[in-house]
Design a protein around this motif. Structure first.
Motif, PDB file in Angstrom:
ATOM      1  N   GLU A 197       0.835  -1.197   0.000  1.00 31.77           N
ATOM      2  CA  GLU A 197       0.000   0.000   0.000  1.00 31.77           C
ATOM      3  C   GLU A 197       0.872   1.250   0.000  1.00 31.77           C
ATOM      4  OE1 GLU A 197      -3.941  -1.690   2.388  1.00 31.77           O
ATOM      5  OE2 GLU A 197      -2.648  -0.179   3.298  1.00 31.77           O
ATOM      6  N   ALA A 198       0.311   2.327  -0.476  1.00 32.65           N
ATOM      7  CA  ALA A 198       1.025   3.599  -0.463  1.00 32.65           C
ATOM      8  C   ALA A 198       1.473   3.930   0.954  1.00 32.65           C
ATOM      9  CB  ALA A 198       0.132   4.705  -1.008  1.00 32.65           C
ATOM     10  N   GLY A 199       2.699   4.411   1.072  1.00 30.63           N
ATOM     11  CA  GLY A 199       3.278   4.712   2.370  1.00 30.63           C
ATOM     12  C   GLY A 199       4.053   3.558   2.973  1.00 30.63           C
ATOM     13  N   GLY A 200       3.926   2.384   2.367  1.00 33.48           N
ATOM     14  CA  GLY A 200       4.596   1.201   2.878  1.00 33.48           C
ATOM     15  C   GLY A 200       6.029   1.070   2.408  1.00 33.48           C
ATOM     16  N   SER A 201       6.636  -0.067   2.758  1.00 28.52           N
ATOM     17  CA  SER A 201       8.047  -0.311   2.443  1.00 28.52           C
ATOM     18  C   SER A 201       8.235  -1.699   1.844  1.00 28.52           C
ATOM     19  CB  SER A 201       8.899  -0.211   3.712  1.00 28.52           C
ATOM     20  OG  SER A 201       8.813   1.071   4.295  1.00 28.52           O
ATOM     21  N   LEU A 202       9.291  -1.818   1.072  1.00 28.26           N
ATOM     22  CA  LEU A 202       9.726  -3.103   0.540  1.00 28.26           C
ATOM     23  C   LEU A 202      11.246  -3.093   0.469  1.00 28.26           C
ATOM     24  CD1 LEU A 202       7.426  -3.934  -2.546  1.00 28.26           C
ATOM     25  CD2 LEU A 202       7.586  -5.240  -0.420  1.00 28.26           C
ATOM     26  N   ARG A 203      11.845  -4.271   0.557  1.00 34.37           N
ATOM     27  CA  ARG A 203      13.286  -4.378   0.344  1.00 34.37           C
ATOM     28  C   ARG A 203      13.544  -5.366  -0.779  1.00 34.37           C
ATOM     29  NH1 ARG A 203      18.256  -6.428   4.212  1.00 34.37           N
ATOM     30  NH2 ARG A 203      17.364  -8.481   3.720  1.00 34.37           N
ATOM     31  N   LEU A 204      14.197  -4.879  -1.811  1.00 36.85           N
ATOM     32  CA  LEU A 204      14.578  -5.717  -2.934  1.00 36.85           C
ATOM     33  C   LEU A 204      15.990  -6.253  -2.724  1.00 36.85           C
ATOM     34  CD1 LEU A 204      13.290  -3.573  -5.940  1.00 36.85           C
ATOM     35  CD2 LEU A 204      12.040  -5.217  -4.523  1.00 36.85           C
ATOM     36  N   THR A 205      16.206  -7.458  -3.227  1.00 33.59           N
ATOM     37  CA  THR A 205      17.511  -8.100  -3.122  1.00 33.59           C
ATOM     38  C   THR A 205      18.001  -8.494  -4.500  1.00 33.59           C
ATOM     39  OG1 THR A 205      17.020  -8.979  -0.919  1.00 33.59           O
ATOM     40  CG2 THR A 205      18.771 -10.058  -2.154  1.00 33.59           C
ATOM     41  N   CYS A 206      19.286  -8.303  -4.741  1.00 29.26           N
ATOM     42  CA  CYS A 206      19.899  -8.746  -5.986  1.00 29.26           C
ATOM     43  C   CYS A 206      21.128  -9.572  -5.630  1.00 29.26           C
ATOM     44  CB  CYS A 206      20.300  -7.565  -6.857  1.00 29.26           C
ATOM     45  SG  CYS A 206      21.187  -8.033  -8.355  1.00 29.26           S
ATOM     46  N   ALA A 207      21.086 -10.846  -5.955  1.00 30.82           N
ATOM     47  CA  ALA A 207      22.205 -11.745  -5.683  1.00 30.82           C
ATOM     48  C   ALA A 207      23.042 -11.912  -6.944  1.00 30.82           C
ATOM     49  CB  ALA A 207      21.681 -13.095  -5.215  1.00 30.82           C
ATOM     50  N   ALA A 208      24.340 -11.662  -6.802  1.00 28.66           N
ATOM     51  CA  ALA A 208      25.271 -11.796  -7.924  1.00 28.66           C
ATOM     52  C   ALA A 208      26.069 -13.083  -7.787  1.00 28.66           C
ATOM     53  CB  ALA A 208      26.219 -10.604  -7.970  1.00 28.66           C
ATOM     54  N   SER A 209      26.282 -13.745  -8.903  1.00 34.00           N
ATOM     55  CA  SER A 209      27.088 -14.964  -8.915  1.00 34.00           C
ATOM     56  C   SER A 209      27.923 -14.998 -10.181  1.00 34.00           C
ATOM     57  CB  SER A 209      26.209 -16.207  -8.815  1.00 34.00           C
ATOM     58  OG  SER A 209      25.328 -16.275  -9.918  1.00 34.00           O
ATOM     59  N   GLY A 210      28.860 -15.938 -10.199  1.00 35.95           N
ATOM     60  CA  GLY A 210      29.756 -16.016 -11.345  1.00 35.95           C
ATOM     61  C   GLY A 210      30.997 -15.188 -11.096  1.00 35.95           C
ATOM     62  N   ARG A 264      28.980   1.313  -5.370  1.00 42.60           N
ATOM     63  CA  ARG A 264      30.288   0.801  -5.764  1.00 42.60           C
ATOM     64  C   ARG A 264      30.813  -0.104  -4.654  1.00 42.60           C
ATOM     65  NH1 ARG A 264      34.313   5.369  -7.552  1.00 42.60           N
ATOM     66  NH2 ARG A 264      34.177   5.919  -5.328  1.00 42.60           N
ATOM     67  N   TRP A 265      31.151  -1.349  -5.014  1.00 41.95           N
ATOM     68  CA  TRP A 265      31.587  -2.326  -4.020  1.00 41.95           C
ATOM     69  C   TRP A 265      32.815  -1.849  -3.250  1.00 41.95           C
ATOM     70  CZ3 TRP A 265      28.288  -5.385  -2.371  1.00 41.95           C
ATOM     71  CH2 TRP A 265      27.523  -6.254  -3.159  1.00 41.95           C
ATOM     72  N   SER A 266      33.768  -1.227  -3.926  1.00 45.14           N
ATOM     73  CA  SER A 266      35.082  -0.972  -3.333  1.00 45.14           C
ATOM     74  C   SER A 266      34.998  -0.094  -2.090  1.00 45.14           C
ATOM     75  CB  SER A 266      36.008  -0.338  -4.364  1.00 45.14           C
ATOM     76  OG  SER A 266      35.474   0.887  -4.829  1.00 45.14           O
ATOM     77  N   ASP A 267      34.101   0.891  -2.090  1.00 47.01           N
ATOM     78  CA  ASP A 267      34.052   1.794  -0.934  1.00 47.01           C
ATOM     79  C   ASP A 267      32.639   2.075  -0.446  1.00 47.01           C
ATOM     80  OD1 ASP A 267      34.615   4.922  -2.806  1.00 47.01           O
ATOM     81  OD2 ASP A 267      33.084   3.362  -2.948  1.00 47.01           O
ATOM     82  N   GLY A 268      31.635   1.437  -1.068  1.00 48.23           N
ATOM     83  CA  GLY A 268      30.265   1.630  -0.613  1.00 48.23           C
ATOM     84  C   GLY A 268      29.643   2.945  -1.018  1.00 48.23           C
ATOM     85  N   SER A 280      22.306  -0.629  -0.574  1.00 49.23           N
ATOM     86  CA  SER A 280      23.398  -1.103   0.269  1.00 49.23           C
ATOM     87  C   SER A 280      23.884  -2.442  -0.271  1.00 49.23           C
ATOM     88  CB  SER A 280      22.951  -1.239   1.723  1.00 49.23           C
ATOM     89  OG  SER A 280      21.895  -2.190   1.831  1.00 49.23           O
ATOM     90  N   GLY A 281      25.048  -2.866   0.195  1.00 49.76           N
ATOM     91  CA  GLY A 281      25.608  -4.111  -0.305  1.00 49.76           C
ATOM     92  C   GLY A 281      26.242  -4.941   0.787  1.00 49.76           C
ATOM     93  N   ASP A 282      26.267  -6.224   0.576  1.00 50.56           N
ATOM     94  CA  ASP A 282      26.948  -7.162   1.456  1.00 50.56           C
ATOM     95  C   ASP A 282      27.971  -7.878   0.592  1.00 50.56           C
ATOM     96  OD1 ASP A 282      27.818  -9.304   2.987  1.00 50.56           O
ATOM     97  OD2 ASP A 282      25.860  -9.551   3.962  1.00 50.56           O
ATOM     98  N   ASN A 283      29.229  -7.456   0.699  1.00 48.45           N
ATOM     99  CA  ASN A 283      30.273  -8.009  -0.159  1.00 48.45           C
ATOM    100  C   ASN A 283      30.448  -9.504   0.059  1.00 48.45           C
ATOM    101  OD1 ASN A 283      30.517  -5.269  -0.529  1.00 48.45           O
ATOM    102  ND2 ASN A 283      32.728  -5.347  -0.746  1.00 48.45           N
ATOM    103  N   ALA A 284      30.328  -9.934   1.317  1.00 46.17           N
ATOM    104  CA  ALA A 284      30.542 -11.340   1.631  1.00 46.17           C
ATOM    105  C   ALA A 284      29.509 -12.224   0.937  1.00 46.17           C
ATOM    106  CB  ALA A 284      30.494 -11.557   3.135  1.00 46.17           C
ATOM    107  N   LYS A 285      28.320 -11.678   0.721  1.00 44.21           N
ATOM    108  CA  LYS A 285      27.249 -12.448   0.096  1.00 44.21           C
ATOM    109  C   LYS A 285      27.064 -12.098  -1.368  1.00 44.21           C
ATOM    110  CE  LYS A 285      24.553 -12.932   4.370  1.00 44.21           C
ATOM    111  NZ  LYS A 285      23.229 -12.689   5.013  1.00 44.21           N
ATOM    112  N   ASN A 286      27.882 -11.164  -1.866  1.00 42.27           N
ATOM    113  CA  ASN A 286      27.716 -10.700  -3.254  1.00 42.27           C
ATOM    114  C   ASN A 286      26.271 -10.296  -3.522  1.00 42.27           C
ATOM    115  OD1 ASN A 286      30.394 -11.013  -4.014  1.00 42.27           O
ATOM    116  ND2 ASN A 286      30.106 -13.142  -4.616  1.00 42.27           N
TER     117      ASN A 286
END
Length: 124
Positions: free
Chosen positions: A13-26, A52-56, A71-77
């Protein structure tokens, strides 16, 4: 090659929140840059945010600044897009993209790798 898989879309609903995730592999790169784009029905795909991964370091489109956080989690790509204060204009298919190097890339042609997208629908 880099494979990208998005998840986390849905109906909110309008005003709400969601968190999208993108997992990188290879293959991964120390200077990997990952971005989020979105495409609403009948509209062109547009830039949302990049990290940018190198410095966030991050950069946002004016339309989402102050509401979305990348945001990013380098350990999890994995890269995330936290979306708050959503409104119906945010309804779109959201795509994750990656490039081996670069910065503040806001054009589609700047990126080499793309995910399949995840649908976000915001009801009024």
């Amino acid at each position: 090659q880099v494979q990208l898989v998005e998840s986390g879309g849905g109906l909110v609903e309008a005003g709400g929140s969601l968190r999208l995730t993108c997992a990188a592999s290879g293959r991964t790169f120390n200077n990997l840059v990952m971005g989020w784009f979105r495409q609403a029905p009948g509209k062109e795909r547009e830039f949302v945010a990049v990290i940018r991964w190198s410095d966030g370091s991050t950069y946002y489109a004016d339309s989402v600044k102050g509401r979305f956080t990348i945001s990013g989690d380098n350990a999890k790509n994995t890269v995330y897009l936290q979306m708050n204060s959503l409104n119906p204009e945010d309804t779109a298919n959201y795509y994750c993209a990656a490039k081996s190097t670069g910065w503040r890339m806001t054009r589609l042609i700047d990126y080499d790798y793309w995910g399949q997208g995840t649908q976000v629908t915001v009801s009024s």
